[in-house]
Scaffold this active site. Structure first.
Site, PDB file in Angstrom:
ATOM      1  CB  CYS A   2      -1.121   0.098   1.109  1.00 33.68           C
ATOM      2  SG  CYS A   2      -2.098  -1.313   1.326  1.00 33.68           S
ATOM      3  NE  ARG A  27       4.579   1.991  -0.037  1.00 35.43           N
ATOM      4  CZ  ARG A  27       5.466   1.913   0.732  1.00 35.43           C
ATOM      5  NH1 ARG A  27       6.808   1.933   0.333  1.00 35.43           N
ATOM      6  NH2 ARG A  27       5.280   1.491   2.130  1.00 35.43           N
ATOM      7  CD1 TRP A  74       0.438  -6.276  -2.982  1.00 30.44           C
ATOM      8  CD2 TRP A  74       0.288  -7.049  -0.745  1.00 30.44           C
ATOM      9  NE1 TRP A  74       0.608  -7.844  -2.653  1.00 30.44           N
ATOM     10  CE2 TRP A  74       0.858  -8.318  -1.448  1.00 30.44           C
ATOM     11  CE3 TRP A  74       0.055  -7.112   0.682  1.00 30.44           C
ATOM     12  CZ2 TRP A  74       0.908  -9.165  -0.672  1.00 30.44           C
ATOM     13  CZ3 TRP A  74       0.217  -8.361   1.412  1.00 30.44           C
ATOM     14  CH2 TRP A  74       0.748  -9.326   0.699  1.00 30.44           C
ATOM     15  CG  ASN A 100       1.594   1.265   4.298  1.00 30.42           C
ATOM     16  OD1 ASN A 100       2.648   1.781   4.292  1.00 30.42           O
ATOM     17  ND2 ASN A 100       1.432   0.118   4.178  1.00 30.42           N
ATOM     18  N   GLY A 101      -0.543  -0.283   6.608  1.00 32.87           N
ATOM     19  CA  GLY A 101      -0.456  -0.927   7.694  1.00 32.87           C
ATOM     20  C   GLY A 101      -1.397  -1.873   8.096  1.00 32.87           C
ATOM     21  CD  GLU A 478      17.869 -12.144  -7.301  1.00 35.01           C
ATOM     22  OE1 GLU A 478      17.275 -12.803  -6.303  1.00 35.01           O
ATOM     23  OE2 GLU A 478      17.271 -11.252  -7.791  1.00 35.01           O
ATOM     24  CE  LYS A 482      14.478 -10.827  -9.283  1.00 36.70           C
ATOM     25  NZ  LYS A 482      14.843  -9.997  -8.103  1.00 36.70           N
ATOM     26  CD  GLU A 485      10.163 -11.126  -8.019  1.00 38.59           C
ATOM     27  OE1 GLU A 485      11.358 -11.156  -8.267  1.00 38.59           O
ATOM     28  OE2 GLU A 485       9.812  -9.973  -7.327  1.00 38.59           O
ATOM     29  CG  HIS A 501      22.100 -35.275  -2.940  1.00 41.86           C
ATOM     30  ND1 HIS A 501      22.668 -36.464  -2.522  1.00 41.86           N
ATOM     31  CD2 HIS A 501      23.179 -34.600  -3.016  1.00 41.86           C
ATOM     32  CE1 HIS A 501      23.998 -36.557  -2.553  1.00 41.86           C
ATOM     33  NE2 HIS A 501      24.116 -35.144  -2.975  1.00 41.86           N
ATOM     34  CE  LYS A 597      11.827  -2.297  -5.501  1.00 40.43           C
ATOM     35  NZ  LYS A 597      12.173  -3.625  -6.203  1.00 40.43           N
TER      36      LYS A 597
HETATM   37  C1  F6R Z   1      12.469  -9.965  -5.603  1.00 40.72           C
HETATM   38  C2  F6R Z   1      12.047  -8.972  -4.435  1.00 40.72           C
HETATM   39  C3  F6R Z   1      11.803  -9.310  -2.980  1.00 40.72           C
HETATM   40  C4  F6R Z   1      12.500  -8.533  -1.862  1.00 40.72           C
HETATM   41  C5  F6R Z   1      12.332  -8.731  -0.614  1.00 40.72           C
HETATM   42  C6  F6R Z   1      12.690  -8.012   0.427  1.00 40.72           C
HETATM   43  O1  F6R Z   1      12.562  -9.242  -6.731  1.00 40.72           O
HETATM   44  O2  F6R Z   1      12.287  -7.970  -4.902  1.00 40.72           O
HETATM   45  O3  F6R Z   1      12.079 -10.842  -2.892  1.00 40.72           O
HETATM   46  O4  F6R Z   1      13.846  -8.655  -2.254  1.00 40.72           O
HETATM   47  O5  F6R Z   1      11.003  -8.496  -0.569  1.00 40.72           O
HETATM   48  O6  F6R Z   1      12.535  -6.660   0.242  1.00 40.72           O
HETATM   49  P1  F6R Z   1      13.664  -5.419   0.606  1.00 40.72           P
HETATM   50  O7  F6R Z   1      15.082  -5.757   0.026  1.00 40.72           O
HETATM   51  O8  F6R Z   1      13.187  -4.257   0.376  1.00 40.72           O
HETATM   52  O9  F6R Z   1      13.666  -5.771   2.433  1.00 40.72           O
END
Ligand code: F6R
Length: 602
Positions: A2, A27, A74, A100-101, A478, A482, A485, A501, A597
C-alpha cells in the site's frame, strides 16, 4: 504494501495525487482511490484495479479542490474490490482515510462502534479509522482532537492520512509504516516514499514513529510520541525526478537492469582504495572484536546475504545468511561478538525489521545495508550502509541486488582487514580493481547478451532449473526467483551438487538447466552433464573459454574476472533472460501478480 499520498497547497490536488499514486504503484496495485475536499463535502473516487483504471474514472473531473488524499492497495484484509478500496469514509462521508499498515485491534473497535450504531461496508481493518474519528466528532471533539483520540485507540502499524469535511487540514500519523513529508513553496505532500512527490520537490522531512502531523496550506505542526511539538530537519534528497520515470524503456525493470553501470558506480564511489588494497567504508563502529556475522534479509536481499556470507567465510570470518522470517526460530541468542547485518533494499520489510529488533534486544552490533535513506532499518540499526542505487520502482529487484552484493563484498574486506585473525579474500588487488571495472563490464554484457534469443528458444518448457556452487549458488537462487516472479513459470535454484539428491527426478528434455560456472565449478560441469544425460538442455553461464562451453547446448558469456565480479555478471545475464521470457509471455513485468515491492507485513 500500500502506498499513501496526500497534498495540500495552492495547486489543484488531483494532479499531484494521481502522479503520486503512479509513482507508488510498486507498493501495491489491487485498487486505487482518491478523496478531495470540495466546497460542499468530500468527493471520493475509487475502484479495484490499477491507477490507470482510477484515472479513467476521474479523467473528466474538473475538481478545483486543493486538498486531498490517495491510496494504492496491496490487499491484506479483504480481496481486491471497489468496496475494499481506500479511501474509506464514515457512513455520513465526513471523514476520509487512507492507511498503510495493519490495525491489529480492528475487530474489537468494530464491535464497539457497531454496537453504537456505526455501519461498515468493507472487509478492511482500515474502515474502523474514519468511523472512530466520526465517533469522537459526534461527541463534540474538534477534528484534531477527534483524530488524536482515534490514533490513541489504534494498535498495530500504520501510516495514515485523513481529511475531514469542512476542515482545511490534513491529519497524519506514523507508527511502524513509512511516512515522509515533502515541502515546497506552494504546499505540502505526505507520502509513503519520496518518489511520490519528487516531480514537485526534493525537500523532505522524515517523520518518526509516534509523530502526528497537521498539515495546512500555510504550515505544518508535528507532535512527537511524547506529545511535544517538534521541529524536524528539512533534508534535500539527491534523487532526480527522471530517476523515477521509465525514460526510453518499456519497463522499469529493463531501465533498472540497464542503469546498473551507473548505480554500481555510485555504490563503489569513494569506497575503493586500490593502491592501498583496502575499502573505505565509513563505519563509525568498533568491529575489531567481531568474529561472527549474521546477514539477514528476505527474497532477493536474502540471496545477497548468502553471497556476502559465502565471501566472509572465504575470509575466515564466521558468517551465516539467515532468512529474516525464520530468524526467531533459527538463531537462539546471538553471542556478544556478533555483527547483525540487515540486508534490505527498502529498509521497511517487516520480517527483516523484526529480526533487527530481536538482535538489538540481544545487545549485538547492527548494520543496515539498505537503499532508502532514513528508512526504518537505516534509523534503527547502529549504522546504515547505503548502497546508493537510486530509486528502484520495478517490483523485481535487479540493480539493488547488484549493489547489495558489491556493498557486502566491500564490507567483507573491511571486516577481514579490521579483524586480525581473518585473511583477505584471494587476489584482493584483483578483486578491488575488477570491482572498479565492474560497471563497464556490466555495460559490455548489456550490449552483447544473447539472452533474448535464448528466452525465445526456451519458452514453453515445463520448468527451469538454475544451479551453481558457492557464490554461484546464490546467483542460481536469485536467477530462479527472478524468473518465477516475472514469468510465472516454475523455476528452482539450488547448489549444483544437490541436483543428484532429488531434483534430478524432475529433469527431462523439457527442463532447461542454467549452469553458472563463473567460479570454481569443475563439479558443476559434472552436475550439468548428469542433467544433460537425462535429456535436459544445458545453458552455461561462464567465461567463453571455460570447458563447460564445449558440452553446453547454449552459452551466455561473462568476462573472466575475479569470481565476485564474474558471478555478478552472470546474474545480469539471468536478469535479461527473465525479462525477455516475461516479455514473450506478455506478463505484467513491473507489477507481477500478487506481489508488492515493500512487504510491510509479517
Ligand atoms: C524480489 C524482491 C523481493 C525483495 C524482498 C525483500 O525481486 O524484490 O524478494 O527482495 O521482498 O525486500 P527488501 O530488500 O526491501 O527488504
Amino acid at each position: 504494501m500500500c502506498g499513501i499520498i496526500a497534498h495540500v497547497g495552492d495547486k489543484r490536488a488531483l494532479g499531484p495525487l494521481v502522479t503520486g499514486l503512479e509513482k507508488l504503484e510498486y507498493r501495491g496495485y489491487d485498487s486505487a482511490g482518491v478523496a478531495v475536499k470540495n466546497g460542499n463535502g468530500l468527493d471520493v473516487w475509487k475502484c479495484s484495479g490499477q491507477v490507470s483504471d482510477l484515472k479513467d474514472t476521474i479523467d473528466t473531473v474538473e475538481s478545483s479542490a486543493t486538498l486531498g488524499i490517495g491510496h494504492t492497495r496491496w490487499s491484506t484484509h479483504g480481496p481486491p474490490s471497489d468496496e475494499n478500496a481506500h479511501p474509506h469514509t464514515d457512513q455520513r462521508n465526513r471523514v476520509a482515510v487512507v492507511h498503510n499498515g495493519i490495525i491489529e485491534n480492528y475487530e474489537t473497535i468494530k464491535d464497539i462502534l457497531t454496537a453504537e450504531g456505526y455501519e461498515f461496508t468493507s472487509e478492511t481493518d482500515t474502515e474502523v479509522i474514519p468511523n472512530l474519528i466520526a465517533y469522537y466528532l459526534d461527541r463534540g471533539n474538534e477534528p484534531l482532537a477527534a483524530f488524536k483520540h482515534a490514533i490513541a485507540d489504534l494498535e498495530g502499524s500504520y501510516a495514515i492520512a485523513v481529511v475531514v469535511d469542512g476542515n482545511d487540514s490534513i491529519y497524519a500519523a506514523r507508527q511502524g509504516s513509512p511516512l515522509v513529508l515533502g515541502v515546497d513553496d506552494t504546499g505540502y505532500y505526505l507520502a509513503s516514499d519520496v518518489p511520490a512527490f519528487l516531480d514537485y520537490t526534493d525537500s523532505v522531512v522524515y517523520l518518526q514513529d509516534g509523530d502526528t502531523v497537521e498539515v495546512r496550506a500555510d504550515g505544518v505542526d508535528i507532535v512527537d510520541g511524547n506529545d511535544e511539538y517538534v521541529q524536524r530537519e528539512i533534508e534535500q534528497v539527491d534523487w532526480q525526478p527522471d530517476e523515477t520515470g521509465k525514460g526510453q524503456y518499456e519497463h522499469f525493470m529493463l531501465k533498472e537492469i540497464h542503469t546498473q553501470p551507473t548505480s554500481l558506480q555510485k555504490t563503489i564511489e569513494g569506497r575503493l582504495d586500490i593502491g592501498g588494497e583496502r575499502t573505505n567504508l565509513d563505519i563509525d563502529m568498533d568491529l575489531t572484536s567481531i568474529d561472527n556475522v549474521q546477514l539477514v534479509g528476505c527474497g532477493t536481499s536474502y540471496h545477497a546475504a548468502l553471497f556476502g556470507a559465502s565471501l566472509l567465510n572465504r575470509c575466515d570470518v564466521s558468517a551465516r545468511a539467515i532468512r529474516a522470517s525464520e530468524y526467531d526460530l533459527n538463531t537462539g541468542t546471538p553471542p556478544e561478538d556478533t555483527l547483525f547485518v540487515a540486508v534490505t533494499q527498502s529498509g521497511e520489510t517487516a520480517d527483516t525489521l523484526g529480526a533487527l529488533r530481536q538482535a538489538k534486544e540481544a545487545g549485538v552490533s547492527t548494520l543496515a545495508v539498505t537503499n532508502v535513506v532514513q528508512s526504518t532499518a537505516a534509523r534503527e540499526a547502529d549504522e546504515p550502509l547505503y548502497i546508493r542505487a537510486g530509486p528502484e520502482i520495478g517490483v523485481a529487484a535487479t540493480k539493488t541486488f547488484s549493489s547489495q552484493t558489491v556493498m557486502l563484498t566491500m564490507l567483507s574486506q573491511h571486516l577481514a582487514r579490521v579483524n586480525d585473525e581473518a585473511t583477505r579474500v584471494d587476489n584482493i588487488d584483483q578483486l578491488l580493481s575488477d570491482l572498479q571495472d565492474l560497471p563497464g563490464a556490466v555495460d559490455g554484457i548489456l550490449q552483447s547478451s544473447n539472452a533474448s534469443r535464448l528466452a525465445e528458444k526456451y519458452l514453453d518448457m515445463n520448468a527451469y532449473f538454475f544451479i551453481g556452487r558457492g557464490l554461484g549458488c546464490s546467483v542460481a537462487k536469485e536467477g530462479a526467483l527472478k524468473f518465477k516472479e516475472i514469468t510465472y513459470e516454475h523455476a528452482e535454484g539450488f547448489a549444483s551438487g544437490e541436483l543428484k539428491h532429488g531434483p534430478l527426478a524432475l529433469v527431462t528434455d523439457q527442463t532447461p538447466v542454467f549452469a553458472i560456472c563463473a567460479d570454481d565449478c569443475e563439479k558443476t560441469v559434472t552436475n550439468a552433464k548428469e542433467a544433460q544425460t537425462r535429456g535436459a538442455p544445458i545453458v552455461a553461464i561462464s567465461p567463453s573459454d571455460h570447458r563447460i562451453v564445449d558440452t553446453a547446448d547454449e552459452h551466455l558469456s561473462v568476462p573472466d574476472m575475479h569470481p565476485v565480479c564474474s558471478n555478478l555478471l552472470a546474474n545480469v545475464q539471468l536478469q535479461l533472460l527473465s525479462y525477455y521470457c516475461a516479455t514473450e509471455l506478455d506478463r505484467a513485468i513491473d507489477k507481477p501478480r500478487n506481489l508488492a515491492k515493500s512487504v510491510t507485513v509479517e
